[in-house]
Design an enzyme around this catalytic site. Structure first.
Site, PDB file in Angstrom:
ATOM      1  N   ASN A  37       0.785  -0.925  -0.096  1.00  0.00           N
ATOM      2  CA  ASN A  37       0.123   0.172  -0.264  1.00  0.00           C
ATOM      3  C   ASN A  37       0.699   0.945   0.165  1.00  0.00           C
ATOM      4  O   ASN A  37       1.900   1.199  -1.002  1.00  0.00           O
ATOM      5  CB  ASN A  37      -0.975  -0.370   1.319  1.00  0.00           C
ATOM      6  CG  ASN A  37      -0.563  -0.325   2.663  1.00  0.00           C
ATOM      7  OD1 ASN A  37      -0.373  -1.183   2.699  1.00  0.00           O
ATOM      8  ND2 ASN A  37      -0.937   0.199   3.183  1.00  0.00           N
ATOM      9  N   ASP A  38       0.844   2.246   0.781  1.00  0.00           N
ATOM     10  CA  ASP A  38       1.230   3.632   0.683  1.00  0.00           C
ATOM     11  C   ASP A  38       2.857   3.532   0.383  1.00  0.00           C
ATOM     12  O   ASP A  38       3.255   2.744   0.918  1.00  0.00           O
ATOM     13  CB  ASP A  38       1.348   4.044   1.997  1.00  0.00           C
ATOM     14  CG  ASP A  38       0.069   4.126   2.475  1.00  0.00           C
ATOM     15  OD1 ASP A  38      -1.041   3.728   2.217  1.00  0.00           O
ATOM     16  OD2 ASP A  38      -0.445   4.177   3.662  1.00  0.00           O
ATOM     17  N   TRP A  62      -3.408  -7.291   2.876  1.00  0.00           N
ATOM     18  CA  TRP A  62      -2.548  -6.761   3.661  1.00  0.00           C
ATOM     19  C   TRP A  62      -2.494  -7.210   5.468  1.00  0.00           C
ATOM     20  O   TRP A  62      -3.518  -9.003   5.348  1.00  0.00           O
ATOM     21  CB  TRP A  62      -3.608  -5.530   3.861  1.00  0.00           C
ATOM     22  CG  TRP A  62      -3.136  -4.085   5.457  1.00  0.00           C
ATOM     23  CD1 TRP A  62      -2.105  -3.630   5.023  1.00  0.00           C
ATOM     24  CD2 TRP A  62      -3.503  -4.379   6.864  1.00  0.00           C
ATOM     25  NE1 TRP A  62      -1.790  -2.559   5.870  1.00  0.00           N
ATOM     26  CE2 TRP A  62      -2.316  -2.964   7.329  1.00  0.00           C
ATOM     27  CE3 TRP A  62      -3.689  -5.372   8.263  1.00  0.00           C
ATOM     28  CZ2 TRP A  62      -2.308  -2.471   8.685  1.00  0.00           C
ATOM     29  CZ3 TRP A  62      -3.399  -4.824   9.266  1.00  0.00           C
ATOM     30  CH2 TRP A  62      -2.376  -3.636   9.576  1.00  0.00           C
ATOM     31  N   SER A  98       2.996   4.243   7.784  1.00  0.00           N
ATOM     32  CA  SER A  98       3.669   4.549   6.925  1.00  0.00           C
ATOM     33  C   SER A  98       4.740   5.810   7.466  1.00  0.00           C
ATOM     34  O   SER A  98       3.971   6.570   9.066  1.00  0.00           O
ATOM     35  CB  SER A  98       2.280   5.107   5.962  1.00  0.00           C
ATOM     36  OG  SER A  98       2.667   4.640   5.224  1.00  0.00           O
ATOM     37  N   ARG A 166      -0.975   8.605  13.354  1.00  0.00           N
ATOM     38  CA  ARG A 166      -0.078   8.164  12.405  1.00  0.00           C
ATOM     39  C   ARG A 166       0.936   9.254  10.932  1.00  0.00           C
ATOM     40  O   ARG A 166       0.286  10.105  10.819  1.00  0.00           O
ATOM     41  CB  ARG A 166      -0.714   6.908  12.462  1.00  0.00           C
ATOM     42  CG  ARG A 166      -1.389   6.783  11.043  1.00  0.00           C
ATOM     43  CD  ARG A 166      -2.558   5.259  10.872  1.00  0.00           C
ATOM     44  NE  ARG A 166      -3.649   5.971  10.124  1.00  0.00           N
ATOM     45  CZ  ARG A 166      -5.051   5.452  11.006  1.00  0.00           C
ATOM     46  NH1 ARG A 166      -4.470   5.657  12.305  1.00  0.00           N
ATOM     47  NH2 ARG A 166      -5.711   5.357  10.442  1.00  0.00           N
ATOM     48  N   ASP A 167       1.798   8.290  10.792  1.00  0.00           N
ATOM     49  CA  ASP A 167       2.344   8.953   9.442  1.00  0.00           C
ATOM     50  C   ASP A 167       3.165  10.403   8.977  1.00  0.00           C
ATOM     51  O   ASP A 167       2.331  10.600   8.242  1.00  0.00           O
ATOM     52  CB  ASP A 167       0.966   8.940   8.423  1.00  0.00           C
ATOM     53  CG  ASP A 167       0.151   7.473   8.417  1.00  0.00           C
ATOM     54  OD1 ASP A 167       0.763   6.264   8.462  1.00  0.00           O
ATOM     55  OD2 ASP A 167      -0.792   8.005   7.881  1.00  0.00           O
ATOM     56  N   GLU A 221      -5.067  11.072   6.907  1.00  0.00           N
ATOM     57  CA  GLU A 221      -4.159   9.999   7.356  1.00  0.00           C
ATOM     58  C   GLU A 221      -2.663  10.566   6.035  1.00  0.00           C
ATOM     59  O   GLU A 221      -3.267  11.310   5.074  1.00  0.00           O
ATOM     60  CB  GLU A 221      -4.856   8.902   6.972  1.00  0.00           C
ATOM     61  CG  GLU A 221      -5.213   8.274   7.403  1.00  0.00           C
ATOM     62  CD  GLU A 221      -5.799   5.910   6.868  1.00  0.00           C
ATOM     63  OE1 GLU A 221      -5.253   5.493   7.989  1.00  0.00           O
ATOM     64  OE2 GLU A 221      -5.846   6.359   5.588  1.00  0.00           O
ATOM     65  N   TRP A 303      -8.157   2.224  -1.022  1.00  0.00           N
ATOM     66  CA  TRP A 303      -8.925   0.766   0.803  1.00  0.00           C
ATOM     67  C   TRP A 303     -10.304   0.238   0.032  1.00  0.00           C
ATOM     68  O   TRP A 303     -10.675  -0.908   0.461  1.00  0.00           O
ATOM     69  CB  TRP A 303      -9.014   1.749   1.365  1.00  0.00           C
ATOM     70  CG  TRP A 303      -7.842   1.875   2.550  1.00  0.00           C
ATOM     71  CD1 TRP A 303      -7.372   2.439   2.863  1.00  0.00           C
ATOM     72  CD2 TRP A 303      -6.428   0.224   3.066  1.00  0.00           C
ATOM     73  NE1 TRP A 303      -5.358   2.732   3.322  1.00  0.00           N
ATOM     74  CE2 TRP A 303      -5.802   1.039   3.529  1.00  0.00           C
ATOM     75  CE3 TRP A 303      -6.683  -0.703   2.773  1.00  0.00           C
ATOM     76  CZ2 TRP A 303      -4.317   0.720   3.816  1.00  0.00           C
ATOM     77  CZ3 TRP A 303      -5.276  -1.768   3.051  1.00  0.00           C
ATOM     78  CH2 TRP A 303      -4.223  -0.702   3.371  1.00  0.00           C
TER      79      TRP A 303
END
Ligand code: FRU
Length: 493
Positions: A37-38, A62, A98, A166-167, A221, A303
């Site tokens: 993913n990312d 995932w 991420s 996050r991220d 995100e 997603w």
């Protein structure tokens, strides 16, 4: 190296050998094996572009997140390096989520990522806690910092939620390190927080950069934050969006906030728009190229549409084609990175073709092409009310791009591409009123289509998994119009 990372590295090396080249896109990056993913850690280091990605090598779904790794000198031809991170510590055992990367003062490559840990609270409920962590390396092997996490829940401002945090996206400015990171507040709203550090290791909360105020989705995100054409841009990917006309769609979306700083350095919003108006694009990250261009790559998937998959492929997920971004009239402009021209093969060009029903032009076909189509009315009044490009067509399966000049709407559609799943297959986008004149640039790779409308004013991306032998391209219209088309085949040296 931990057992988990060693196992992932051994596995991907073996598994990669079983994937034939033709089963992958020609020039879009896919995971070395398994799931992607990312984009993560998009950076320059030792004279090359590094791109990491959210990675679960063992299955095409995932799972506990690792970081995959690839390098490139031109953003198009990628070379895999061994997996960089595995979820092998207590603080990131549920996943290395991420993050981003930067070169440190002493010439090391530093990864800044979110560690996820599952813990039971005092009521016996299991929660995932997210903290920010670092790993330092030489461009191939990375060591997690012994005192991770470097940003914990106790460094959150008042009202910030402790679960969704996050991220981190890191950058350097005036000799200091800064990062922005996504957070869901206690009252379930997205916000972006900024932290500052002298050494990249000891971080201090600085400010809330922007609050969603319950406008665009819930959690925000994967933020990115940078200057572009004398403005300040904040990119983020909101979850749980509600649609707004054709600007934002349900589910996981992308958001670009264009603004500038006030005299105290606070971000003031001026304009908000979607980044990609298609079906499959999420969590983009940018980099400043050595020549000053701001380049962006996103996960060319969403997603909500992961149900579109080929069970015969041992990989899932691909990156978008890199895009050069700029601003015009306070709107985001995106164009395919010019490096694509180095991959041009045969060129075919036809000017002033009159289309009045359906037309296939000899030699216009293919699944790996860069094609520019410009149409206009044959008279001053609108001479047509629908124009369609069919591609990836084998007589049975096909996908389309449709332009309705009466409503100024472009629609992409993969309903007939061979998918047997009831997921989103169509999306519409409002475009500028150009009185029947429109420019459509398509980048087709084996398993995707990215459409750049009116020289990058809007982009619509979608995955197309039709058998690669479906190479047909044709043009149709209701009424009549004039079309110029220039197509380049894309090939590898
Ligand atoms: C976005 C995202 C991130 C997270 C990662 C987990 O697609 O949900 O917020 O870090 O994916 O794989």
């Amino acid at each position: 190296m931990s057992n988990k990372l060693e196992k992932a590295r051994e596995y991907e090396l073996k598994k990669e050998k079983t994937i034939p080249e033709e089963q992958r896109p020609l020039f879009h990056l896919t995971p070395r094996c398994g799931w992607m993913n990312d984009p993560n850690g998009f950076s320059r280091y030792n004279g090359e572009y590094h791109l990491f990605y959210q990675y679960y090598p063992y299955e095409t779904v995932w799972g506990p997140m690792h970081w995959g790794h690839a390098v490139s000198s031109d953003l198009i031809t990628w070379r895999y390096l061994p997996a960089a991170l595995a979820p092998d510590e207590e603080y990131d055992g549920a996943g290395c989520f991420s993050g981003s990367a930067i070169e440190t003062e002493d010439g090391k490559h530093m990864l800044v990522y979110t560690g996820v840990q599952k813990k039971e609270d005092e009521n016996g409920e299991i929660h995932e806690y997210q903290t920010q962590c670092i790993a330092i390396g030489d461009g191939e092997n990375y060591t997690k910092y012994e005192n991770n996490p470097v940003i914990r829940a106790d460094q959150l401002p008042e009202g910030a939620g402790i679960y969704d945090f996050r991220d981190p996206k890191v950058w350097k400015e005036d000799g200091k390190y800064y990062l922005v990171v996504g957070n869901k507040t206690e009252d379930k709203d997205g916000q972006i927080l900024q932290y500052v550090s002298e050494d990249g290791i000891n971080w201090k909360f600085e400010k809330v950069v922007i609050k969603n105020n319950h406008r665009f989705g819930v959690m925000w995100e994967c933020p990115d934050y940078f200057e572009l054409d004398e403005k300040q841009l904040l990119l983020t990917s909101p979850q749980d969006m509600l649609p707004e006309e054709l600007e934002f769609h349900n589910g996981n979306g992308t958001l670009c906030v264009i603004g500038s700083f006030d005299k105290d350095g606070n971000f003031c919003e001026e304009n908000c728009q979607a980044i990609d108006y298609g079906i499959d694009f999420y969590a983009p990250q940018t980099i400043l190229a050595p020549d000053g261009r701001r380049l962006m790559i996103g996960w060319m998937q969403n997603w909500d549409t992961c149900g579109i998959r080929r069970d015969d492929f041992p990989w899932f997920g691909q990156m978008s084609f890199p895009r050069e971004i700029s601003l015009s009239n306070n709107k985001l402009i995106q164009r395919p990175a010019r490096e694509i021209e180095n991959y041009y093969g045969k060129r075919i060009s036809r000017q002033n073709v009159l289309i009045s029903d359906s037309a296939s032009l000899s030699s216009i076909e293919g699944r790996c092409i860069d094609m520019n189509v410009r149409v206009r009315s044959t008279e001053t009044d609108l001479s047509y009310n629908k124009f369609e490009i069919r591609f990836a067509d084998n007589g049975k399966a096909y996908s389309t791009i449709e332009y309705d000049p009466t409503q100024n709407i472009v629609k992409i559609d993969r309903k007939h591409s061979g998918s047997r799943r009831a997921i989103v297959h169509q999306r519409r986008c409002k475009v500028a009123n150009n009185k029947g004149e429109i420019n459509l640039r398509l980048i087709l790779d084996r398993y995707s289509m990215e459409l750049f409308i009116n020289d990058g004013e809007q982009v619509m991306s979608m995955v197309v998994l039709t058998d690669v032998k479906a190479e047909g391209i044709s043009f149709r219209c209701q009424g009549e119009l004039l079309m110029d088309v220039t197509m380049h085949e894309l090939e590898r040296a």
